[in-house]
Design an enzyme around this catalytic site. Structure first.
Site, mmCIF file in Angstrom:
data_model
loop_
_atom_site.group_PDB
_atom_site.id
_atom_site.type_symbol
_atom_site.label_atom_id
_atom_site.label_comp_id
_atom_site.label_asym_id
_atom_site.label_seq_id
_atom_site.Cartn_x
_atom_site.Cartn_y
_atom_site.Cartn_z
ATOM 1 N N LYS A 14 16.739 51.714 -58.536
ATOM 2 C CA LYS A 14 15.269 51.352 -59.557
ATOM 3 C C LYS A 14 14.186 51.739 -58.751
ATOM 4 O O LYS A 14 13.191 51.484 -59.689
ATOM 5 C CB LYS A 14 15.491 50.052 -59.654
ATOM 6 C CG LYS A 14 16.663 49.586 -59.932
ATOM 7 C CD LYS A 14 17.368 47.879 -59.396
ATOM 8 C CE LYS A 14 18.829 47.647 -60.807
ATOM 9 N NZ LYS A 14 18.578 45.990 -60.237
ATOM 10 N N ALA A 26 15.422 45.145 -56.296
ATOM 11 C CA ALA A 26 15.842 44.543 -55.736
ATOM 12 C C ALA A 26 17.192 44.992 -56.874
ATOM 13 O O ALA A 26 17.108 45.098 -57.669
ATOM 14 C CB ALA A 26 15.712 43.273 -55.036
ATOM 15 N N ASP A 27 18.706 44.781 -56.205
ATOM 16 C CA ASP A 27 19.938 44.362 -56.881
ATOM 17 C C ASP A 27 20.986 43.082 -56.252
ATOM 18 O O ASP A 27 21.283 42.835 -54.861
ATOM 19 C CB ASP A 27 20.379 45.620 -57.049
ATOM 20 C CG ASP A 27 21.649 45.345 -58.168
ATOM 21 O OD1 ASP A 27 20.751 45.767 -59.451
ATOM 22 O OD2 ASP A 27 23.206 45.230 -57.490
ATOM 23 N N THR A 28 21.756 42.590 -56.748
ATOM 24 C CA THR A 28 22.268 41.655 -56.278
ATOM 25 C C THR A 28 23.323 41.586 -57.296
ATOM 26 O O THR A 28 23.648 41.999 -58.098
ATOM 27 C CB THR A 28 21.896 39.773 -56.582
ATOM 28 O OG1 THR A 28 19.871 39.417 -56.337
ATOM 29 C CG2 THR A 28 22.571 38.620 -55.917
#
EC number: 3.6.1.9
Length: 212
Positions: A68, A85-87
């Site tokens: 991203k 960010a990635d969760t």
């Protein structure tokens, strides 16, 4: 690529670089505001988020955050620092999906009922090619959450509340599901979507006055 311009505040000091959030998440924008940062621009990355064959939760979160950040940084021709960010919610080695419909949310909540799971949030920072003074950075935070055992009626109520929509694992810890969290360790803001301590540390390491 869609662009949302936020109310700008001085971030990069005398560097002339902008702060860009590579996410459409209102939660991540609110978390940055919590520590006094308002991105100059918001650019959702819009990449393919399909897990690769046999991909594990931790490297999956790290890969998506990096892709991203690099995707958005590569698309901008202005001096900027991009935060992405990635969760990922993981039950053991299993990656739970983002709930885009009530049936998916119900399946996730049923799996999580009475069980401990891990929330991985990865953060990636990338400077654009036009800003030579920036430094790339990556962090990953693993947090643990345990739900109490949920009755079918309680799951129905969580589904009806609606704050599962678009959330990894089918729940938002800052929403109605909070009343069923029996145990939590790690980073609360990481579980919400952006670990603020780790993000702030990376920004403090950048050239210019991004964050005191």
């Amino acid at each position: 690529m869609s662009v949302i311009t936020a109310e700008a505040v001085p971030t990069g000091g005398d560097t002339g670089a902008q702060l860009v959030l590579a996410s459409a998440s209102p939660r991540r924008l609110a978390l940055l505001r919590q520590i006094g940062l308002v991105p100059d621009q918001v650019h959702p990355a819009n990449i393919d988020e399909t897990p690769r064959r046999d991909e594990l939760p931790r490297p999956y979160a790290q890969r998506l955050a990096t892709e991203k950040a690099e995707h958005v940084a590569g698309a901008l021709d202005c001096p900027a620092l991009v935060i992405a960010a990635d969760t990922v919610v993981a039950l053991g080695r299993r990656i739970l999906p983002k709930a885009e419909d009530a049936d998916t949310a119900r399946r996730c909540l049923t799996l999580l009922s009475g069980r401990r799971h891990t929330v991985f949030t990865a953060v990636a920072i990338r400077p654009t090619a036009a800003w030579k003074g920036g430094r790339a950075g990556n962090r990953l935070v693993a947090s643990t959450v345990t739900f109490s055992r949920l009755t079918p009626l309680q799951i129905d109520a969580l589904i009806e509340a609606g704050d599962w929509n678009g959330k990894a694992g089918g729940y938002a810890i800052q929403g109605h599901a909070a009343s069923f969290v029996r145990f939590m360790s790690g980073s609360y803001t990481g579980i919400v979507g952006l670990p603020l301590f780790e993000t702030a540390q990376m920004l403090r390491g950048q050239k210019g006055c991004w964050l005191r």
